[in-house]
Scaffold this active site. Structure first.
Site, PDB file in Angstrom:
ATOM      1  N   GLN A 117       2.471   7.813  -7.411  1.00  0.00           N
ATOM      2  CA  GLN A 117       1.722   8.083  -6.184  1.00  0.00           C
ATOM      3  C   GLN A 117       0.448   7.248  -6.104  1.00  0.00           C
ATOM      4  OE1 GLN A 117       3.465   9.952  -3.814  1.00  0.00           O
ATOM      5  NE2 GLN A 117       4.828   9.536  -5.527  1.00  0.00           N
ATOM      6  N   HIS A 162       0.580   4.209  -3.943  1.00  0.00           N
ATOM      7  CA  HIS A 162       0.798   4.279  -2.493  1.00  0.00           C
ATOM      8  C   HIS A 162      -0.334   3.680  -1.690  1.00  0.00           C
ATOM      9  CE1 HIS A 162       4.335   6.617  -3.227  1.00  0.00           C
ATOM     10  NE2 HIS A 162       4.574   6.658  -1.942  1.00  0.00           N
ATOM     11  N   GLU A 204       0.309  17.878  -2.984  1.00  0.00           N
ATOM     12  CA  GLU A 204       1.521  17.513  -2.245  1.00  0.00           C
ATOM     13  C   GLU A 204       2.733  17.551  -3.191  1.00  0.00           C
ATOM     14  OE1 GLU A 204       1.786  13.401  -1.237  1.00  0.00           O
ATOM     15  OE2 GLU A 204       3.337  13.722   0.268  1.00  0.00           O
ATOM     16  N   HIS A 205       2.598  16.896  -4.339  1.00  0.00           N
ATOM     17  CA  HIS A 205       3.650  16.935  -5.365  1.00  0.00           C
ATOM     18  C   HIS A 205       3.074  17.553  -6.629  1.00  0.00           C
ATOM     19  CE1 HIS A 205       4.424  13.193  -3.001  1.00  0.00           C
ATOM     20  NE2 HIS A 205       5.618  13.715  -2.938  1.00  0.00           N
ATOM     21  N   ASP A 223      11.057  11.063  -3.805  1.00  0.00           N
ATOM     22  CA  ASP A 223      10.568  10.125  -2.788  1.00  0.00           C
ATOM     23  C   ASP A 223      11.722   9.452  -2.058  1.00  0.00           C
ATOM     24  OD1 ASP A 223       7.905  10.496  -3.012  1.00  0.00           O
ATOM     25  OD2 ASP A 223       7.481   8.667  -4.143  1.00  0.00           O
TER      26      ASP A 223
HETATM   27  N1  LIG Z   1       2.269  12.519   2.840  1.00  0.00           N
HETATM   28  C1  LIG Z   1       3.426  11.925   2.969  1.00  0.00           C
HETATM   29  O1  LIG Z   1       4.452  12.569   3.079  1.00  0.00           O
HETATM   30  C2  LIG Z   1       3.471  10.404   2.978  1.00  0.00           C
HETATM   31  C3  LIG Z   1       4.692   9.697   2.986  1.00  0.00           C
HETATM   32  C4  LIG Z   1       4.660   8.297   3.035  1.00  0.00           C
HETATM   33  C5  LIG Z   1       3.442   7.625   3.117  1.00  0.00           C
HETATM   34  N2  LIG Z   1       2.286   8.358   3.090  1.00  0.00           N
HETATM   35  C6  LIG Z   1       0.971   7.734   3.234  1.00  0.00           C
HETATM   36  O2  LIG Z   1       0.965   7.009   4.454  1.00  0.00           O
HETATM   37  C7  LIG Z   1      -0.024   6.016   4.379  1.00  0.00           C
HETATM   38  C8  LIG Z   1       0.525   4.708   4.942  1.00  0.00           C
HETATM   39  O3  LIG Z   1      -0.577   3.924   5.281  1.00  0.00           O
HETATM   40  P1  LIG Z   1      -0.445   2.415   5.736  1.00  0.00           P
HETATM   41  O4  LIG Z   1      -1.828   1.941   6.070  1.00  0.00           O
HETATM   42  O5  LIG Z   1       0.328   1.670   4.727  1.00  0.00           O
HETATM   43  O6  LIG Z   1       0.465   2.432   7.038  1.00  0.00           O
HETATM   44  P2  LIG Z   1       0.323   3.142   8.465  1.00  0.00           P
HETATM   45  O7  LIG Z   1       1.534   2.721   9.234  1.00  0.00           O
HETATM   46  O8  LIG Z   1       0.027   4.575   8.330  1.00  0.00           O
HETATM   47  O9  LIG Z   1      -0.953   2.455   9.154  1.00  0.00           O
HETATM   48  C9  LIG Z   1      -0.940   1.130   9.606  1.00  0.00           C
HETATM   49  C10 LIG Z   1      -1.622   1.083  10.954  1.00  0.00           C
HETATM   50  O10 LIG Z   1      -2.974   1.521  10.844  1.00  0.00           O
HETATM   51  C11 LIG Z   1      -3.732   0.939  11.873  1.00  0.00           C
HETATM   52  N3  LIG Z   1      -5.008   0.464  11.351  1.00  0.00           N
HETATM   53  C12 LIG Z   1      -5.236  -0.055  10.126  1.00  0.00           C
HETATM   54  N4  LIG Z   1      -6.539  -0.431  10.033  1.00  0.00           N
HETATM   55  C13 LIG Z   1      -7.109  -0.137  11.219  1.00  0.00           C
HETATM   56  C14 LIG Z   1      -8.425  -0.288  11.756  1.00  0.00           C
HETATM   57  N5  LIG Z   1      -9.413  -0.812  11.029  1.00  0.00           N
HETATM   58  N6  LIG Z   1      -8.668   0.121  13.025  1.00  0.00           N
HETATM   59  C15 LIG Z   1      -7.672   0.668  13.774  1.00  0.00           C
HETATM   60  N7  LIG Z   1      -6.412   0.833  13.312  1.00  0.00           N
HETATM   61  C16 LIG Z   1      -6.145   0.442  12.064  1.00  0.00           C
HETATM   62  C17 LIG Z   1      -2.949  -0.229  12.423  1.00  0.00           C
HETATM   63  O11 LIG Z   1      -2.604   0.051  13.731  1.00  0.00           O
HETATM   64  C18 LIG Z   1      -1.699  -0.305  11.543  1.00  0.00           C
HETATM   65  O12 LIG Z   1      -0.553  -0.529  12.324  1.00  0.00           O
HETATM   66  C19 LIG Z   1      -0.469   5.932   2.929  1.00  0.00           C
HETATM   67  O13 LIG Z   1      -1.713   6.576   2.817  1.00  0.00           O
HETATM   68  C20 LIG Z   1       0.607   6.721   2.181  1.00  0.00           C
HETATM   69  O14 LIG Z   1       0.091   7.339   1.031  1.00  0.00           O
HETATM   70  C21 LIG Z   1       2.279   9.708   3.046  1.00  0.00           C
HETATM   71  N1  LIG Z   2       5.558   9.598  -1.999  1.00  0.00           N
HETATM   72  C1  LIG Z   2       5.427   9.449  -0.565  1.00  0.00           C
HETATM   73  C2  LIG Z   2       4.883  10.760   0.002  1.00  0.00           C
HETATM   74  O1  LIG Z   2       5.609  11.859  -0.344  1.00  0.00           O
HETATM   75  C3  LIG Z   2       6.705   9.045   0.086  1.00  0.00           C
HETATM   76  C4  LIG Z   2       7.350   7.752  -0.293  1.00  0.00           C
HETATM   77  C5  LIG Z   2       8.189   7.033   0.397  1.00  0.00           C
HETATM   78  N2  LIG Z   2       8.608   5.949  -0.299  1.00  0.00           N
HETATM   79  C6  LIG Z   2       8.027   5.994  -1.385  1.00  0.00           C
HETATM   80  N3  LIG Z   2       7.256   7.075  -1.377  1.00  0.00           N
END
Ligand SMILES: NC(=O)c1ccc[n+]([C@@H]2O[C@H](COP(=O)([O-])OP(=O)(O)OC[C@H]3O[C@@H](n4cnc5c(N)ncnc54)[C@H](O)[C@@H]3O)[C@@H](O)[C@H]2O)c1
Ligand SMILES: N[C@H](CO)Cc1c[nH]c[nH+]1
Length: 475
Positions: free
Chosen positions: A349, A352, A418-419, A452
């Site tokens: 995690q 991520h 969460e996990h 995951d």
């Molecule tokens: N809790 C869960 O079940 C779970 C599952 C998968 C992923 N996640 C989390 O999701 C998140 C994914 O984040 P990510 O950033 O890779 O992708 P994301 O798709 O959530 O965000 C990307 C978007 O954020 C916006 N953005 C980024 N910087 C910006 C700024 N300065 N101003 C305005 N908009 C902005 C942009 O529009 C971009 O398209 C991670 O924190 C990951 O841990 C959580």
């Molecule tokens: N661990 C993330 C939140 O539960 C989900 C994920 C997707 N792919 C890999 N990881």
């Protein structure tokens, strides 16, 4: 004195060497200032060694003042997160004897305040409401560096857009089958009927939400796994319209893996946008983006804040699943824990994103065992392509030392991870004690990464302590 104090608090080989070096440096500076040579120090050491009795171990008065209740938790030395040579390690805190305030601090996540983020996303959401597609295309150009001519794709999706290798296709198909099996088993098609008084029959039955918007993160990694985790429950429930939203790549395309999942799910539209603008477009609808009734899915702070904002606007008439933010994991480990497994679970995690926090709750672990785990974290982290992200998230992460399984589980229930992973002797017996966690992984052979991707359970889960209020509500 500050240096001596830091040396007293140091508790690993690296820290002790680091702090001892500082202390010796300052001690020698003092000696030089007073004309004391190394030979003088050696003579003093000799005299001490020849003493038959020793000074009583009680400290001199200036060092024996009791620690005030509000004193900060002893912080261990933290190497700077941007130094590639520094060890990749977590902070350590000892739970016994700390104040309520200190304990509360140990339960907090390293994320920005939600009210500040909501203020930041307001202008983006307003622009989408006011100018629809034109604003959507501008934000996508600005934040995702993709110059698009259209916002959405509609089926049938071209074979070209979902071209993936046979290995990847097999893996996605296997994951799809397992996740579908687990979610289909949860469908309760029955109608509950209760006669509350003679002639008064009340019934309860479920209907699928008609139009759902599923946000699939795509900022720093593509997540076809999240497309499966959100899409399958919607498909199984029988939602009529399933809109995917995910940030496009700079060439304007969507990753073929996500396209293939969209095809498996039967997505009715794919919105090529991310962040707050994608959430707003699905909440209000635009000239081309279909409006939805409920938005699901995880994302970064922009996504989460926008979801929280639109659900409070009665004009949008949209609800959300839950605030699912930066991924996190809490591992409880006792003397039976395999250090390499514990480290791998923590890193699964930590990699991520820089906002992720991972916590190791150590139950009576020996110094050697703890050091082994820390060394494994450092070694395995360096082998990851996302080591720079890990360096930052691990620096925000924690080792919490406890003296019993009960104390460890009580802390975990308060943290509501969460996990949760139980690397404990008789781990299955401990599950009944868990009250707050998104998903629980029991024993050494249930790695978090299986959940995951492919074991069948859902990975869209409540973060930031919301496991107190929400279950992993897609499973
Ligand atoms: N809790 C869960 O079940 C779970 C599952 C998968 C992923 N996640 C989390 O999701 C998140 C994914 O984040 P990510 O950033 O890779 O992708 P994301 O798709 O959530 O965000 C990307 C978007 O954020 C916006 N953005 C980024 N910087 C910006 C700024 N300065 N101003 C305005 N908009 C902005 C942009 O529009 C971009 O398209 C991670 O924190 C990951 O841990 C959580
Ligand atoms: N661990 C993330 C939140 O539960 C989900 C994920 C997707 N792919 C890999 N990881």
């Amino acid at each position: 004195m500050e240096e001596a104090d830091e040396l007293c608090r140091a508790d690993t080989e690296y820290e002790v060497a680091f702090e001892a070096a500082d202390l010796i440096y300052f001690a020698l500076t003092k000696c030089t200032a007073h004309g004391v040579s190394i030979a003088d120090i050696e003579r003093s050491l000799d005299r001490k060694a020849k003493r038959v009795t020793r000074r009583a171990g009680n400290a001199k008065p200036q060092w024996s003042t009791p620690k005030p209740a509000s004193a900060p938790t002893p912080a261990t030395y933290m190497p700077p997160a941007d130094d590639p040579n520094a060890p990749i390690r977590m902070r350590t805190a000892v739970l016994a004897g700390i104040s309520e305030e200190e304990r509360a601090l140990l339960l907090r996540r390293p994320v920005l305040k939600s009210d500040e983020m909501i203020e930041k996303v307001k202008p983006i959401v307003s622009e989408i409401r006011a100018r629809g597609d034109a604003a959507l295309l501008e934000f996508t150009a600005k934040f995702d560096k993709a110059e698009l001519l259209s916002t959405c794709m509609f089926p049938p999706y071209s074979k070209e857009s979902m071209k993936i290798s046979p290995n990847v296709k097999d893996a996605i198909d296997k994951a799809y089958s397992n996740i579908r099996k687990f979610h289909a088993a949860q469908v309760d098609g029955s109608t509950l009927k209760v006669e509350t008084m003679p002639g008064v029959v009340c019934s309860r039955f479920a209907r699928a939400i008609s139009r759902v918007g599923l946000y699939i993160p795509g900022g720093t990694a593509i997540l076809p796994s999240t497309a499966l985790m959100l899409g399958i429950p919607a498909q199984v429930a029988g939602c009529k319209e399933i809109v995917f939203a995910t940030p496009p790549r700079p060439d304007g395309s969507i990753s073929p893996e996500v396209m293939y999942v969209a095809h498996l799910i039967g997505a009715s539209a794919i919105l090529k946008a991310g962040g707050a603008q994608a959430v707003a477009a699905m909440a209000y609808g635009t000239e081309t983006v279909p409006k939805v009734d409920k938005i699901f899915g995880p994302g970064n702070q922009w996504v989460t804040a926008a979801k929280m904002l639109v659900q409070n606007d009665t004009d949008a008439l949209v609800s959300i699943d839950m605030p699912a933010g930066p991924s996190e994991v809490l591992v409880i480990a006792d003397h039976t824990a395999n250090s390499a497994f514990v480290a791998a679970d923590l890193l699964s995690q930590a990699e991520h994103g820089i906002d992720s926090q991972v916590v190791l709750v150590a139950v009576n672990l020996s110094t050697e065992h703890l050091e082994q785990i820390e060394n494994e974290v450092d070694k395995q982290a360096r082998a990851l392509s996302r080591v720079d992200i890990v360096r930052q998230s691990v620096a925000k992460s924690l080792i919490v030392q406890t003296t019993s399984v009960e104390e460890a589980i009580e802390y975990s229930n308060d943290y509501a991870p969460e996990h949760l992973i139980l690397h404990l002797e008789n781990a299955p017996d401990k599950v009944q004690l868990i009250t707050n966690a998104g998903s629980v992984f029991v024993g050494p052979f249930t790695p978090e990464s299986c959940g995951d991707y492919a074991s069948g359970t859902n990975h869209t889960l409540p973060t930031n302590g919301y496991a107190r209020q929400f279950s992993g509500d897609l499973s």
